[in-house]
Design a protein around this motif. Structure first.
Motif, mmCIF file in Angstrom:
data_model
loop_
_atom_site.group_PDB
_atom_site.id
_atom_site.type_symbol
_atom_site.label_atom_id
_atom_site.label_comp_id
_atom_site.label_asym_id
_atom_site.label_seq_id
_atom_site.Cartn_x
_atom_site.Cartn_y
_atom_site.Cartn_z
ATOM 1 N N ASN A 106 0.710 -1.131 -0.147
ATOM 2 C CA ASN A 106 -0.163 -0.061 0.015
ATOM 3 C C ASN A 106 0.764 1.405 -0.036
ATOM 4 O OD1 ASN A 106 -2.291 -1.481 0.215
ATOM 5 N ND2 ASN A 106 -2.432 -1.457 2.198
ATOM 6 N N SER A 107 2.063 1.297 0.688
ATOM 7 C CA SER A 107 2.711 2.390 1.005
ATOM 8 C C SER A 107 3.505 2.686 -0.364
ATOM 9 C CB SER A 107 3.632 2.298 2.030
ATOM 10 O OG SER A 107 4.522 1.240 1.920
ATOM 11 N N SER A 108 3.734 1.716 -1.127
ATOM 12 C CA SER A 108 4.489 1.671 -2.227
ATOM 13 C C SER A 108 3.818 2.467 -3.415
ATOM 14 C CB SER A 108 4.962 0.377 -2.871
ATOM 15 O OG SER A 108 3.774 -0.518 -3.253
ATOM 16 N N ILE A 109 2.482 2.369 -3.257
ATOM 17 C CA ILE A 109 1.324 3.079 -4.325
ATOM 18 C C ILE A 109 1.244 4.363 -4.011
ATOM 19 C CG2 ILE A 109 -0.555 2.777 -5.543
ATOM 20 C CD1 ILE A 109 1.424 0.529 -6.242
ATOM 21 N N PHE A 110 0.703 4.644 -2.750
ATOM 22 C CA PHE A 110 0.585 6.054 -2.039
ATOM 23 C C PHE A 110 1.224 7.194 -2.574
ATOM 24 C CE2 PHE A 110 0.575 9.264 1.056
ATOM 25 C CZ PHE A 110 -0.884 9.733 1.004
ATOM 26 N N SER A 111 0.912 8.358 -3.019
ATOM 27 C CA SER A 111 1.772 9.162 -3.235
ATOM 28 C C SER A 111 1.067 10.614 -2.945
ATOM 29 C CB SER A 111 1.872 9.431 -4.875
ATOM 30 O OG SER A 111 2.352 10.546 -5.405
ATOM 31 N N LYS A 112 1.937 11.432 -2.108
ATOM 32 C CA LYS A 112 1.377 12.631 -1.835
ATOM 33 C C LYS A 112 1.663 13.716 -2.814
ATOM 34 C CE LYS A 112 3.190 12.195 3.311
ATOM 35 N NZ LYS A 112 4.006 12.717 4.137
ATOM 36 N N GLU A 113 2.417 13.418 -3.856
ATOM 37 C CA GLU A 113 2.420 14.404 -5.117
ATOM 38 C C GLU A 113 1.204 14.390 -6.201
ATOM 39 O OE1 GLU A 113 4.860 12.179 -4.198
ATOM 40 O OE2 GLU A 113 6.032 13.978 -3.007
ATOM 41 N N PHE A 114 0.523 13.089 -6.235
ATOM 42 C CA PHE A 114 -0.574 13.065 -7.202
ATOM 43 C C PHE A 114 -1.830 12.378 -6.535
ATOM 44 C CE2 PHE A 114 3.507 12.665 -9.428
ATOM 45 C CZ PHE A 114 3.101 13.646 -10.437
ATOM 46 N N SER A 115 -2.826 12.846 -7.124
ATOM 47 C CA SER A 115 -4.206 11.887 -6.507
ATOM 48 C C SER A 115 -5.170 11.871 -7.926
ATOM 49 C CB SER A 115 -4.643 13.038 -5.462
ATOM 50 O OG SER A 115 -4.921 14.040 -5.824
ATOM 51 N N LEU A 116 -6.060 11.164 -7.659
ATOM 52 C CA LEU A 116 -6.901 10.927 -8.864
ATOM 53 C C LEU A 116 -8.126 11.767 -8.546
ATOM 54 C CD1 LEU A 116 -6.701 7.231 -9.796
ATOM 55 C CD2 LEU A 116 -5.897 9.127 -11.060
ATOM 56 N N ILE A 117 -8.833 12.573 -9.377
ATOM 57 C CA ILE A 117 -10.286 13.108 -9.001
ATOM 58 C C ILE A 117 -11.166 12.303 -10.143
ATOM 59 C CG2 ILE A 117 -9.308 15.499 -8.465
ATOM 60 C CD1 ILE A 117 -10.114 16.206 -11.293
ATOM 61 N N GLU A 118 -12.400 12.247 -9.684
ATOM 62 C CA GLU A 118 -13.227 11.373 -10.173
ATOM 63 C C GLU A 118 -14.558 12.225 -10.637
ATOM 64 O OE1 GLU A 118 -14.876 8.030 -8.040
ATOM 65 O OE2 GLU A 118 -12.829 7.605 -7.384
ATOM 66 N N LYS A 119 -14.848 12.036 -12.214
ATOM 67 C CA LYS A 119 -16.047 12.834 -12.572
ATOM 68 C C LYS A 119 -17.168 11.896 -13.044
ATOM 69 C CE LYS A 119 -17.441 15.843 -16.111
ATOM 70 N NZ LYS A 119 -17.165 16.727 -17.497
ATOM 71 N N ARG A 120 -18.392 11.955 -12.382
ATOM 72 C CA ARG A 120 -19.302 10.939 -12.807
ATOM 73 C C ARG A 120 -19.881 11.181 -14.169
ATOM 74 N NH1 ARG A 120 -24.810 10.467 -12.643
ATOM 75 N NH2 ARG A 120 -25.679 8.645 -11.817
ATOM 76 N N LEU A 121 -19.594 10.140 -14.945
ATOM 77 C CA LEU A 121 -20.079 10.271 -16.067
ATOM 78 C C LEU A 121 -21.616 9.590 -16.484
ATOM 79 C CD1 LEU A 121 -16.865 9.039 -18.312
ATOM 80 C CD2 LEU A 121 -17.985 11.489 -17.797
ATOM 81 N N TYR A 122 -21.939 8.576 -15.715
ATOM 82 C CA TYR A 122 -23.130 7.885 -15.843
ATOM 83 C C TYR A 122 -23.208 7.119 -14.487
ATOM 84 C CZ TYR A 122 -26.838 4.696 -17.770
ATOM 85 O OH TYR A 122 -27.795 4.246 -17.791
ATOM 86 N N ARG A 123 -24.294 6.152 -14.258
ATOM 87 C CA ARG A 123 -24.494 5.797 -12.892
ATOM 88 C C ARG A 123 -23.299 4.682 -12.787
ATOM 89 N NH1 ARG A 123 -28.796 3.839 -14.055
ATOM 90 N NH2 ARG A 123 -28.349 1.519 -14.859
#
Length: 325
Positions: free
Chosen positions: A144-161
């Protein structure tokens, strides 16, 4: 470096669980058979592949799958071994975070004293299992710690249900000496953008893996793409290898422009045949033949697309999900 983090995690987890069976079975460890049961378990647990889709209770579903495999492999000679393996999965589901338990000590005590598990235990079984469980937790934490990044994050935009577009954002404060325009120009173009895609795809893979670990298979995600990669065979292969597993191929869709599909049809068709999911944004290269859309999981259109109304009127004839951007 192996960017296929889902396959990497499941490979590590399988090694840990095989070690669990090795400790319990000791001198009579049936590695091959334990591996077969773990493969079936992982198909259900992490890929949501099951012969019992109507069974809503996940533990019951897993048990039915394991019993089905037990019946397939059962012989008079193997019966006791197979029964013990199935019984031990009653503890695997706790170690694999499907269900909660108070303390690992109590769980391990319960396993050692379980009368349904008819295996001759070594004197060190409890100690060995405790050490094993500590190592299992460390493996998960390290992953888990090898994937986590303080520099980047994902934002989610809802397109459909239950369908979301993923975009990578950087959390690093950049000097005011650089204009926002200049920053965006560098960040969203050329090789920098291609490197961003690797980060996006890795983090997207972790997102669907984390959903699966929480038994949530309801969400689907759409990720961006760069047409420039279609002319870079090796780099494209490395990028798409991040999705080269059952779970990612089911839950992640790559968004491309229709013109890019036309220009690189052979390449994209090959990846579609390998199980990758693509969604297409219609543009002026699309000639209106809806039969050509059958390969795509999603069809994206802007409201001002010239043939928007015509396509919408035929939506019942199009198997792909149509989404307005």
């Amino acid at each position: 470096m192996d960017y296929n983090i889902i396959s990497r995690y499941l490979k590590q987890l399988k090694i840990e669980f095989l070690d669990f069976f090795r400790i319990v079975f000791d001198n009579v460890y049936p590695k091959k058979i334990c591996g077969e049961f773990l493969d079936r378990y992982f198909d259900v647990r992490y890929n949501n592949e099951t012969n019992y889709p109507r069974e809503k209770d996940f533990v019951t579903r897993v048990n039915k799958e394991l019993v089905l495999l037990y019946k397939t492999l059962r012989t008079a000679e193997l019966d006791d071994t197979l029964r013990n393996i199935v019984a031990l999965f009653g503890y695997i589901i706790y170690f694999d975070d499907i269900d909660a338990f108070a303390e690992e000590g109590e769980l391990i005590n319960s396993l050692v004293e379980d009368e349904n598990i008819t295996i001759s235990h070594s004197e060190n079984l409890k100690k060995d299992l405790t050490t094993w469980y500590v190592n299992l937790k460390k493996m998960k934490e390290t992953f888990n710690s090898s994937i986590f990044s303080k520099e980047f994050s994902l934002i989610e935009k809802r397109l459909y249900r239950n369908t979301f577009k993923l975009d990578l954002v950087h959390n690093v404060k950049i000097s005011n000496l650089y204009s926002e325009f200049a920053i965006n120009k560098v960040y969203n173009s050329g090789t920098v953008y291609e490197q961003r895609l690797f980060i996006t795809y890795i983090m997207a893979s972790y997102l669907v893996l984390d959903n699966a670990r929480n038994l949530d298979f309801s969400k689907n995600y759409v990720v961006p793409f760069s047409e420039a990669l279609l002319g870079k065979e090796k780099k494209l292969k490395r990028l798409l290898n991040t999705f080269n597993n059952v779970l990612a191929k089911k839950k992640l869709t790559i968004m491309i422009e229709y013109k890019d599909y036309v220009n690189s049809k052979k390449i994209i068709d090959e990846y579609i045949n390998m199980g990758y999911s693509f969604g297409v944004v219609l543009d002026d290269k699309f000639n209106g033949d809806i039969n050509k859309l059958v390969l795509f999981s999603y069809v994206f259109m802007y409201e001002d697309y010239p043939s928007y109304d015509k396509i919408i009127s035929k939506k019942d004839m199009i198997k792909s999900k149509i989404i307005t951007l």
